[in-house]
Design a protein around this motif. Structure first.
Motif, PDB file in Angstrom:
ATOM      1  N   TYR A  25       4.819 -15.530  -6.768  1.00 54.24           N
ATOM      2  CA  TYR A  25       5.217 -14.699  -5.865  1.00 54.24           C
ATOM      3  C   TYR A  25       4.788 -13.565  -5.397  1.00 54.24           C
ATOM      4  CZ  TYR A  25       8.964 -12.609  -2.722  1.00 54.24           C
ATOM      5  OH  TYR A  25       9.496 -11.782  -1.897  1.00 54.24           O
ATOM      6  N   SER A  29       1.292 -10.917  -2.779  1.00 56.94           N
ATOM      7  CA  SER A  29       1.078  -9.808  -2.063  1.00 56.94           C
ATOM      8  C   SER A  29       0.513  -8.571  -3.018  1.00 56.94           C
ATOM      9  CB  SER A  29       2.537  -9.197  -1.597  1.00 56.94           C
ATOM     10  OG  SER A  29       3.329  -9.454  -2.340  1.00 56.94           O
ATOM     11  N   TYR A  87       7.347  -1.060  -6.987  1.00 55.00           N
ATOM     12  CA  TYR A  87       8.587  -1.611  -7.111  1.00 55.00           C
ATOM     13  C   TYR A  87       8.407  -3.195  -6.568  1.00 55.00           C
ATOM     14  CZ  TYR A  87       8.215  -0.608  -1.901  1.00 55.00           C
ATOM     15  OH  TYR A  87       7.711  -0.421  -0.647  1.00 55.00           O
ATOM     16  N   ARG A  88       9.229  -4.148  -6.988  1.00 56.33           N
ATOM     17  CA  ARG A  88       9.184  -5.421  -6.729  1.00 56.33           C
ATOM     18  C   ARG A  88      10.613  -6.241  -7.071  1.00 56.33           C
ATOM     19  NH1 ARG A  88       5.099  -7.723 -11.040  1.00 56.33           N
ATOM     20  NH2 ARG A  88       3.820  -6.080 -10.043  1.00 56.33           N
ATOM     21  N   VAL A  89      10.698  -7.055  -6.113  1.00 57.46           N
ATOM     22  CA  VAL A  89      12.084  -7.659  -5.832  1.00 57.46           C
ATOM     23  C   VAL A  89      11.981  -9.004  -6.177  1.00 57.46           C
ATOM     24  CG1 VAL A  89      14.015  -8.079  -4.650  1.00 57.46           C
ATOM     25  CG2 VAL A  89      13.245  -5.911  -4.622  1.00 57.46           C
ATOM     26  N   ALA A  94      15.063 -11.576  -2.127  1.00 57.89           N
ATOM     27  CA  ALA A  94      14.482 -11.101  -0.881  1.00 57.89           C
ATOM     28  C   ALA A  94      15.327 -11.212   0.356  1.00 57.89           C
ATOM     29  CB  ALA A  94      12.796 -11.880  -1.022  1.00 57.89           C
ATOM     30  N   GLY A  95      14.765 -10.487   1.191  1.00 61.58           N
ATOM     31  CA  GLY A  95      15.396 -10.226   2.513  1.00 61.58           C
ATOM     32  C   GLY A  95      16.863  -9.801   2.523  1.00 61.58           C
ATOM     33  N   ARG A  96      17.413  -9.566   1.662  1.00 61.55           N
ATOM     34  CA  ARG A  96      18.942  -9.049   1.593  1.00 61.55           C
ATOM     35  C   ARG A  96      18.892  -7.408   1.602  1.00 61.55           C
ATOM     36  NH1 ARG A  96      21.641 -12.096  -2.957  1.00 61.55           N
ATOM     37  NH2 ARG A  96      19.765 -13.697  -3.423  1.00 61.55           N
ATOM     38  N   GLY A  97      17.878  -6.792   1.763  1.00 61.20           N
ATOM     39  CA  GLY A  97      18.070  -5.323   1.809  1.00 61.20           C
ATOM     40  C   GLY A  97      18.048  -4.737   0.378  1.00 61.20           C
ATOM     41  N   ALA A  99      15.621  -4.017  -1.752  1.00 61.92           N
ATOM     42  CA  ALA A  99      14.707  -3.212  -2.071  1.00 61.92           C
ATOM     43  C   ALA A  99      14.748  -1.769  -1.403  1.00 61.92           C
ATOM     44  CB  ALA A  99      13.311  -3.647  -1.578  1.00 61.92           C
ATOM     45  N   THR A 100      15.148  -1.949   0.051  1.00 63.28           N
ATOM     46  CA  THR A 100      15.510  -0.887   0.847  1.00 63.28           C
ATOM     47  C   THR A 100      16.562  -0.084   0.177  1.00 63.28           C
ATOM     48  OG1 THR A 100      14.933  -1.976   2.803  1.00 63.28           O
ATOM     49  CG2 THR A 100      16.227   0.044   2.950  1.00 63.28           C
ATOM     50  N   ASN A 127       0.875  -6.029   3.582  1.00 61.78           N
ATOM     51  CA  ASN A 127       2.183  -6.137   3.084  1.00 61.78           C
ATOM     52  C   ASN A 127       3.321  -5.503   3.920  1.00 61.78           C
ATOM     53  OD1 ASN A 127       4.398  -6.390   1.334  1.00 61.78           O
ATOM     54  ND2 ASN A 127       3.232  -5.599  -0.491  1.00 61.78           N
ATOM     55  N   SER A 130       6.823  -4.465   2.550  1.00 67.21           N
ATOM     56  CA  SER A 130       6.826  -3.447   1.839  1.00 67.21           C
ATOM     57  C   SER A 130       6.818  -2.089   2.765  1.00 67.21           C
ATOM     58  CB  SER A 130       5.666  -3.211   0.855  1.00 67.21           C
ATOM     59  OG  SER A 130       5.715  -1.893   0.107  1.00 67.21           O
ATOM     60  N   LYS A 132       8.067  -2.133   5.690  1.00 67.33           N
ATOM     61  CA  LYS A 132       9.301  -2.105   6.151  1.00 67.33           C
ATOM     62  C   LYS A 132      10.270  -1.254   5.474  1.00 67.33           C
ATOM     63  CE  LYS A 132       9.820  -5.639   9.540  1.00 67.33           C
ATOM     64  NZ  LYS A 132      10.511  -6.443  10.359  1.00 67.33           N
ATOM     65  N   LYS A 136      12.212   2.085   6.383  1.00 65.01           N
ATOM     66  CA  LYS A 136      13.659   2.322   6.389  1.00 65.01           C
ATOM     67  C   LYS A 136      14.292   3.097   5.343  1.00 65.01           C
ATOM     68  CE  LYS A 136      14.258  -2.448   5.703  1.00 65.01           C
ATOM     69  NZ  LYS A 136      14.999  -3.513   5.444  1.00 65.01           N
TER      70      LYS A 136
HETATM   71  C1  COA Z   1       8.335  -5.981  -0.952  1.00 63.90           C
HETATM   72  C2  COA Z   1       9.547  -6.484  -1.442  1.00 63.90           C
HETATM   73  C3  COA Z   1       9.691  -5.291  -2.408  1.00 63.90           C
HETATM   74  C4  COA Z   1      10.688  -6.436  -0.185  1.00 63.90           C
HETATM   75  O1  COA Z   1      11.953  -6.525  -1.151  1.00 63.90           O
HETATM   76  P1  COA Z   1      13.207  -7.156  -0.014  1.00 63.90           P
HETATM   77  O2  COA Z   1      14.311  -6.837  -1.035  1.00 63.90           O
HETATM   78  O3  COA Z   1      13.031  -8.303   0.454  1.00 63.90           O
HETATM   79  O4  COA Z   1      13.270  -6.199   1.006  1.00 63.90           O
HETATM   80  P2  COA Z   1      14.415  -5.815   2.001  1.00 63.90           P
HETATM   81  O5  COA Z   1      15.279  -6.880   2.114  1.00 63.90           O
HETATM   82  O6  COA Z   1      14.972  -4.378   1.738  1.00 63.90           O
HETATM   83  O7  COA Z   1      13.471  -5.497   3.380  1.00 63.90           O
HETATM   84  C5  COA Z   1      12.339  -6.414   3.731  1.00 63.90           C
HETATM   85  C6  COA Z   1      12.012  -6.245   5.192  1.00 63.90           C
HETATM   86  O8  COA Z   1      10.990  -6.763   5.474  1.00 63.90           O
HETATM   87  C7  COA Z   1      10.945  -7.958   6.181  1.00 63.90           C
HETATM   88  N1  COA Z   1       9.969  -8.987   5.793  1.00 63.90           N
HETATM   89  C8  COA Z   1      10.100  -9.703   4.914  1.00 63.90           C
HETATM   90  N2  COA Z   1       8.892 -10.313   4.823  1.00 63.90           N
HETATM   91  C9  COA Z   1       8.083 -10.197   5.917  1.00 63.90           C
HETATM   92  C10 COA Z   1       6.962 -10.661   6.308  1.00 63.90           C
HETATM   93  N3  COA Z   1       6.079 -11.638   5.807  1.00 63.90           N
HETATM   94  N4  COA Z   1       6.495 -10.207   7.679  1.00 63.90           N
HETATM   95  C11 COA Z   1       7.157  -9.127   8.019  1.00 63.90           C
HETATM   96  N5  COA Z   1       8.501  -8.793   7.732  1.00 63.90           N
HETATM   97  C12 COA Z   1       8.690  -9.084   6.457  1.00 63.90           C
HETATM   98  C13 COA Z   1      12.276  -8.138   6.077  1.00 63.90           C
HETATM   99  O9  COA Z   1      13.054  -9.111   7.127  1.00 63.90           O
HETATM  100  C14 COA Z   1      13.235  -6.793   6.144  1.00 63.90           C
HETATM  101  O10 COA Z   1      13.019  -6.188   7.261  1.00 63.90           O
HETATM  102  P3  COA Z   1      14.350  -5.925   8.020  1.00 63.90           P
HETATM  103  O11 COA Z   1      15.427  -5.278   7.174  1.00 63.90           O
HETATM  104  O12 COA Z   1      13.990  -5.232   9.391  1.00 63.90           O
HETATM  105  O13 COA Z   1      14.810  -7.404   8.390  1.00 63.90           O
HETATM  106  C15 COA Z   1       9.488  -7.742  -2.026  1.00 63.90           C
HETATM  107  O14 COA Z   1       8.964  -8.688  -0.929  1.00 63.90           O
HETATM  108  C16 COA Z   1       8.349  -7.846  -3.139  1.00 63.90           C
HETATM  109  O15 COA Z   1       8.806  -7.557  -4.362  1.00 63.90           O
HETATM  110  N6  COA Z   1       7.356  -8.061  -3.121  1.00 63.90           N
HETATM  111  C17 COA Z   1       6.280  -8.248  -3.799  1.00 63.90           C
HETATM  112  C18 COA Z   1       5.881  -7.086  -4.567  1.00 63.90           C
HETATM  113  C19 COA Z   1       5.504  -5.680  -3.521  1.00 63.90           C
HETATM  114  O16 COA Z   1       4.973  -6.173  -2.679  1.00 63.90           O
HETATM  115  N7  COA Z   1       5.850  -4.822  -4.002  1.00 63.90           N
HETATM  116  C20 COA Z   1       5.556  -3.431  -3.182  1.00 63.90           C
HETATM  117  C21 COA Z   1       4.203  -2.842  -3.423  1.00 63.90           C
HETATM  118  S1  COA Z   1       3.793  -1.516  -2.302  1.00 63.90           S
END
Ligand code: COA
Length: 165
Positions: A25, A29, A87-89, A94-97, A99-100, A127, A130, A132, A136
């Motif tokens: 996963y 990205s 960071y990474r989640v 994922a998608g539950r806020g 990371a934010t 990405n 990330s 977003k 936020k």
């Molecule tokens: C990036 C990452 C940390 C996000 O974690 P998360 O807990 O899902 O983040 P949140 O829920 O706080 O917010 C994610 C936002 O992105 C949106 N989102 C998720 N995937 C998306 C996509 N493919 N395209 C557009 N938006 C997307 C979500 O809907 C949410 O936005 P919203 O609140 O407006 O609905 C996680 O996906 C991850 O660990 N990815 C791999 C590692 C990584 O990319 N780290 C960052 C390196 S800079």
């Protein structure tokens, strides 16, 4: 409620589970850590704790009530009140806020506990999740990032002035 905890030695098994379960996963990205990382996990974990002890960085894990790791949120101190955020989640969180919320909490700690003034994070153009998270959490685009910094991809720095709240 998941809790953001400063990295400790006893987090090691749960972090390794998290990294193994989400390897594919994350690799979709960001750069894969490579087999060596998993083979030498124990040594690597000790090295992170030593860096943290030396004041070079501050590492955090988002821990669920059952002790499993949901995410990692790291600050690498760059001097002059600046730190780089990474960071990474977990996919299943994922998608539950998560990371934010954790990035916002870390911004508060960065100012209050670590005395930082500015956080920076580099993210690739693709990405969007990330970007977003950063937006936020009050970060703004701050110019192009060196592709060498983000797995050879095009992308941007995002920055937040912590004094601005
Ligand atoms: C990036 C990452 C940390 C996000 O974690 P998360 O807990 O899902 O983040 P949140 O829920 O706080 O917010 C994610 C936002 O992105 C949106 N989102 C998720 N995937 C998306 C996509 N493919 N395209 C557009 N938006 C997307 C979500 O809907 C949410 O936005 P919203 O609140 O407006 O609905 C996680 O996906 C991850 O660990 N990815 C791999 C590692 C990584 O990319 N780290 C960052 C390196 S800079």
């Amino acid at each position: 409620m998941p809790e953001l905890q400063r990295l400790r030695a006893d987090h090691a098994p749960a972090i390794l589970d998290f990294e193994l379960a989400n390897r594919a996963y994350f690799a979709a990205s960001i750069s894969d850590r490579g087999d060596e990382y998993y083979d030498q996990f124990s040594e690597r974990h000790k090295a992170l704790l030593a860096e943290q002890e030396a004041g070079i960085a501050a590492f955090h894990v988002l821990v669920a009530e059952d002790g499993s790791v949901l995410g990692r949120f790291n600050l690498i101190f760059a001097g002059d009140g600046i730190a780089e955020l990474g960071y990474r989640v977990a996919e299943n969180a994922a998608g539950r806020g998560m990371a934010t919320a954790a990035v916002k909490e870390l911004c508060q700690r960065a100012a209050q506990q670590y005395g930082l003034r500015t956080l920076r994070a580099a993210t690739s153009r693709e990405n969007v999740a990330s970007q977003k998270v950063l937006t936020k959490a009050g970060f703004s685009p701050a110019g192009p990032a060196d592709p060498a910094h983000i797995g050879g991809k095009q992308g941007s720095w995002y920055q937040r002035n912590l004094a601005a709240g």
